[in-house]
Design an enzyme around this catalytic site. Structure first.
Site, mmCIF file in Angstrom:
data_model
loop_
_atom_site.group_PDB
_atom_site.id
_atom_site.type_symbol
_atom_site.label_atom_id
_atom_site.label_comp_id
_atom_site.label_asym_id
_atom_site.label_seq_id
_atom_site.Cartn_x
_atom_site.Cartn_y
_atom_site.Cartn_z
ATOM 1 N N HIS A 193 1.981 -7.427 -6.834
ATOM 2 C CA HIS A 193 2.960 -8.135 -6.007
ATOM 3 C C HIS A 193 2.499 -8.187 -4.550
ATOM 4 O O HIS A 193 2.651 -9.213 -3.871
ATOM 5 C CB HIS A 193 4.326 -7.442 -6.088
ATOM 6 C CG HIS A 193 5.061 -7.724 -7.359
ATOM 7 N ND1 HIS A 193 4.610 -7.312 -8.581
ATOM 8 C CD2 HIS A 193 6.232 -8.390 -7.596
ATOM 9 C CE1 HIS A 193 5.459 -7.701 -9.514
ATOM 10 N NE2 HIS A 193 6.458 -8.364 -8.953
ATOM 11 N N HIS A 229 6.093 1.099 -8.153
ATOM 12 C CA HIS A 229 4.748 1.573 -7.815
ATOM 13 C C HIS A 229 4.874 2.844 -6.996
ATOM 14 O O HIS A 229 5.904 3.108 -6.364
ATOM 15 C CB HIS A 229 3.973 0.526 -7.008
ATOM 16 C CG HIS A 229 3.368 -0.565 -7.837
ATOM 17 N ND1 HIS A 229 2.155 -0.427 -8.480
ATOM 18 C CD2 HIS A 229 3.804 -1.817 -8.113
ATOM 19 C CE1 HIS A 229 1.870 -1.553 -9.119
ATOM 20 N NE2 HIS A 229 2.858 -2.405 -8.908
ATOM 21 N N ASP A 285 -0.186 2.861 -4.230
ATOM 22 C CA ASP A 285 -0.463 1.521 -4.745
ATOM 23 C C ASP A 285 -0.233 0.448 -3.681
ATOM 24 O O ASP A 285 -1.003 -0.506 -3.561
ATOM 25 C CB ASP A 285 0.437 1.232 -5.955
ATOM 26 C CG ASP A 285 0.331 2.301 -7.023
ATOM 27 O OD1 ASP A 285 -0.687 3.010 -7.044
ATOM 28 O OD2 ASP A 285 1.268 2.429 -7.826
#
Length: 315
Positions: free
Chosen positions: A181, A222, A226
């Protein structure tokens, strides 16, 4: 009023048709890059689904972001996806704005060629990292006791190749470092930062990227690492690739140079060049120097000086 609306609609239609013709010509020249980028997007999806088969649920790792940010809960996890969807759709609409608005700085096809290059390079690094070490997913459907935490052994190759879009993408496990994302969000923001024209939208884009980072961690999709790795990796990838890729052509001079010349245009151009040669002008626009005739011969500036010197010595 009706006449005004009809006139503006006619102008808009002509603008859309002209832009479509230009973009089709660009797509004909760059379709291999677009197609390759889309295929590699599919391969990235295959890699993310493949690591889900290797995922083993376990205790959530100790994470600084989890201590600092309150947990949104499974019922509010949609907030993060909503913000991402807004950013994604806004960027896509911006890349197609030359079809409608007069102020055009970009070519849609060329922008997406660059965007896909940034995405593919970042996703290639991402695949290497999440296959190197599989971490227990912090997301709710990846924890122990969830039926989706481990995928059953596939019964056929087609089961893996279909990816199960979009559920297979939104409910994946194991593809953690680094956040996909954030890859998309940062690539979109960096692209608009360079080619966009509205300063307020640029600032809004960076604000959305920061908010998106916090929402991803608060939604437990996450770990903090990350998101952190995505921030500096994507920025470095875009920084170095941007120097290697050819720059977008300037649109201030118009888009006519991208359109193929018709037979009439070619004949007109040939006559214009012949007319320039007869008048003693160079065909090259960068060298339109007036020639001077001496004793029936056409001389340029350098030869004219030599001729004047010879004439003075003869006198």
């Amino acid at each position: 009023m009706t006449l005004y609306i009809g006139r503006e609609a006619s102008k808009l239609w002509k603008r859309v048709c002209a832009e479509t013709t230009t973009e089709i010509n660009l797509l004909a020249d760059n379709w291999k890059y677009i197609l390759t980028g889309l295929i590699l997007q599919y391969i990235h999806g295959l890699a993310a689904r493949g690591v889900h088969y290797l995922h083993r649920p376990g205790p959530t790792l100790q994470d600084a972001g989890f201590f600092l940010l309150p947990e949104l809960g499974e019922d509010k996890a949609y907030i993060s996806e909503t913000v991402f969807t807004f950013a994604f759709l806004s960027f896509v609409m911006w890349t197609f704005h030359p079809f409608i608005f007069k102020s055009k700085k970009i070519y849609t096809v060329l922008v997406w060629c660059r965007v896909l290059a940034f995405l593919v390079a970042s996703q290639f690094l991402r695949i290497i990292t999440f296959y190197s070490t599989q971490l227990p997913g912090p997301n709710y459907h990846c924890r122990e006791g969830s039926k989706l935490a481990r995928l059953p052994h596939p019964e056929s190759v087609f089961e893996v190749l279909l990816i199960n879009f979009p559920r297979g993408i939104t409910h994946g496990c194991g593809d953690l470092i680094f956040s996909s994302h954030m890859i998309f969000t940062l690539v979109f923001v960096l692209t608009y930062q360079k080619y966009g024209t509205k300063r307020c939208i640029k600032q809004l884009g960076w604000l959305i990227a920061v908010v998106q980072s916090f929402l991803i961690i608060a939604s437990r999709k996450h770990y903090t690492v990350d998101v952190t790795v995505a921030w500096y990796t994507v920025n470095l990838v875009v920084f170095f690739l941007d120097k290697k890729l050819p720059e977008l052509p300037d649109r201030t001079g118009g888009a006519s140079f991208l359109l193929p010349l018709s037979t009439r245009d070619k004949d007109s151009k040939t006559k214009e060049e012949s007319h320039k040669l007869l008048n003693g002008n160079s065909v090259d626009p960068a060298d339109w120097r007036q020639r001077t005739q001496v004793n029936g011969k056409t001389l340029d500036d350098a030869n004219l000086v030599h001729a004047d010197a010879t004439a003075m010595n003869g006198a």
